[in-house]
Design a protein around this motif. Sequence first.
Motif, short mmCIF file in Angstrom:
data_model
loop_
_atom_site.label_atom_id
_atom_site.label_comp_id
_atom_site.label_asym_id
_atom_site.label_seq_id
_atom_site.Cartn_x
_atom_site.Cartn_y
_atom_site.Cartn_z
N ASP A 50 -2.30 10.67 -3.87
CA ASP A 50 -3.76 10.03 -3.21
C ASP A 50 -4.27 11.53 -3.44
O ASP A 50 -6.02 11.62 -3.68
N THR A 51 -3.48 12.43 -4.55
CA THR A 51 -4.39 14.35 -4.87
C THR A 51 -5.57 13.77 -5.28
O THR A 51 -5.35 12.12 -6.25
N LYS A 52 -6.47 14.01 -5.97
CA LYS A 52 -7.48 13.73 -6.86
C LYS A 52 -7.61 15.16 -7.69
O LYS A 52 -8.55 14.38 -8.98
N ASP A 53 -6.45 15.57 -7.89
CA ASP A 53 -6.54 16.71 -9.07
C ASP A 53 -5.49 15.81 -9.86
O ASP A 53 -4.12 15.49 -9.27
N GLY A 54 -5.25 16.64 -11.37
CA GLY A 54 -3.85 15.97 -12.33
C GLY A 54 -4.45 15.11 -12.89
O GLY A 54 -5.38 15.24 -14.05
N ILE A 55 -3.28 14.52 -13.68
CA ILE A 55 -3.52 13.76 -14.64
C ILE A 55 -2.66 12.45 -14.53
O ILE A 55 -2.30 12.08 -13.24
N PHE A 56 -3.81 11.12 -14.90
CA PHE A 56 -3.84 9.85 -13.86
C PHE A 56 -3.70 9.00 -14.84
O PHE A 56 -4.22 8.76 -15.94
N VAL A 57 -2.39 7.98 -15.42
CA VAL A 57 -2.55 7.12 -15.90
C VAL A 57 -2.45 5.38 -15.99
O VAL A 57 -1.77 4.97 -14.70
N GLN A 58 -3.23 4.74 -16.08
CA GLN A 58 -3.39 3.23 -15.45
C GLN A 58 -2.81 2.85 -15.77
O GLN A 58 -1.81 3.01 -16.75
N GLY A 59 -2.43 1.51 -15.25
CA GLY A 59 -1.66 0.10 -16.10
C GLY A 59 -1.88 -0.03 -16.85
O GLY A 59 -1.46 -1.02 -17.77
N THR A 60 -3.31 -0.01 -17.49
CA THR A 60 -3.44 -0.33 -18.15
C THR A 60 -3.79 0.05 -20.21
O THR A 60 -3.78 0.33 -20.79
N GLY A 61 -3.25 2.04 -19.31
CA GLY A 61 -2.59 2.56 -20.37
C GLY A 61 -3.79 3.65 -20.60
O GLY A 61 -3.57 4.55 -21.42
N LYS A 62 -4.99 3.85 -20.18
CA LYS A 62 -6.09 4.79 -19.70
C LYS A 62 -5.54 5.90 -19.28
O LYS A 62 -4.76 5.33 -18.01
N VAL A 63 -5.40 7.02 -20.17
CA VAL A 63 -5.08 8.51 -19.32
C VAL A 63 -7.04 9.38 -18.94
O VAL A 63 -7.83 8.68 -19.71
N ALA A 64 -6.53 9.34 -17.32
CA ALA A 64 -7.56 10.75 -17.10
C ALA A 64 -7.39 11.65 -16.51
O ALA A 64 -5.90 12.18 -16.35
N ILE A 65 -7.87 13.08 -16.87
CA ILE A 65 -7.28 14.29 -16.51
C ILE A 65 -8.51 14.53 -15.60
O ILE A 65 -9.67 15.16 -16.06
N GLY A 66 -8.33 15.27 -14.39
CA GLY A 66 -9.03 16.64 -13.67
C GLY A 66 -9.98 15.13 -12.69
O GLY A 66 -11.05 15.53 -11.78
N THR A 67 -9.55 13.50 -13.12
CA THR A 67 -10.46 13.50 -12.14
C THR A 67 -9.33 11.71 -12.22
O THR A 67 -8.85 11.50 -13.15
N GLY A 97 0.72 -1.29 -0.12
CA GLY A 97 -0.24 0.00 0.06
C GLY A 97 0.92 1.54 -0.17
O GLY A 97 -0.15 2.57 -0.13
N GLY A 98 2.19 1.35 0.33
CA GLY A 98 3.43 2.71 0.10
C GLY A 98 2.94 3.20 -1.34
O GLY A 98 2.92 2.13 -2.18
N ASP A 99 2.84 4.68 -1.83
CA ASP A 99 3.64 5.03 -2.71
C ASP A 99 4.27 5.63 -3.22
O ASP A 99 4.73 6.09 -2.37
N PRO A 100 5.11 5.54 -3.71
CA PRO A 100 6.89 5.74 -4.50
C PRO A 100 6.15 7.13 -4.82
O PRO A 100 5.88 6.72 -6.12
N TYR A 101 6.68 8.34 -4.73
CA TYR A 101 6.64 9.14 -5.97
C TYR A 101 7.30 10.59 -5.39
O TYR A 101 8.96 10.04 -4.12
N ILE A 102 7.91 11.44 -6.11
CA ILE A 102 8.38 12.23 -6.29
C ILE A 102 7.95 13.38 -5.97
O ILE A 102 6.94 13.84 -5.91
N LYS A 103 8.79 14.24 -4.87
CA LYS A 103 7.74 15.56 -4.58
C LYS A 103 8.16 17.26 -4.96
O LYS A 103 9.35 17.39 -5.02
N PHE A 104 7.57 17.81 -5.59
CA PHE A 104 8.86 18.75 -5.79
C PHE A 104 8.29 20.35 -5.01
O PHE A 104 6.94 20.63 -4.86
#
Length: 204
Positions: free
Chosen positions: A124-141, A87-94
């Motif tokens: 865990d942010t709900k804003d931004g750009i999201f790419v699923q492991g299947t390659g699908k892309v969502a913006i704003g959700t 359940g841990g998330d690896p990430y970089i913060k700016f």
Amino acid sequence: VTIADKIIHAGDTDTFMEFGTDTISFDTAGSEKFSINSTGTLASSGADAKLNVTNSGTDASEITSMFYTSGSGVHNQVHIKTSTNNGGDPYIKFDGGGQDMIVGERYAGTTNNLLVLGPGNNPDTKDGIFVQGTGKVAIGTDVFPRGPLHIHEKTTGDCQIHLTNAETGTTSADGFTIFAGGDAGPDAGFVNREDGGVIEFYTH
């Protein structure tokens, strides 16, 4: 100077440098915190282990770290890892002041993991750009009801895609807009914002 195995800090005997077989380790407070092995690997361990590099230079573009592979055709990987499937998330913060930004992975299991790019303190942010492991892309959700691209407007205003180039200019009154929804109702449409412009539909 030949030393059997340790250089010990006088008056603080649980802090020392120790020599093993082709390794050098450094202990503080009675436990190993840093080591160098025969391959040149540097390892740091401990409940609060971290790398803290402060560059006090004054150039506009200071370099604080460099990771380089000298072999031709050899890839270079920076690996950020958390405990596997826990359940841990690896990430970089700016953090440049103001709104912080992150890029990283939100753990959701198997192909449901998300690549996250956007504002916030963690993936865990709900804003931004999201790419699923299947390659699908969502913006704003971060949900993917349809694919491969889903764009969501969080307010009741229009959800718009705005297209411009060097000829049209870059303002809201330039170019071409695709929109859906909005305060006026569930309308959708295309708007050519260029004077004398037309909307054309082609088939091959």
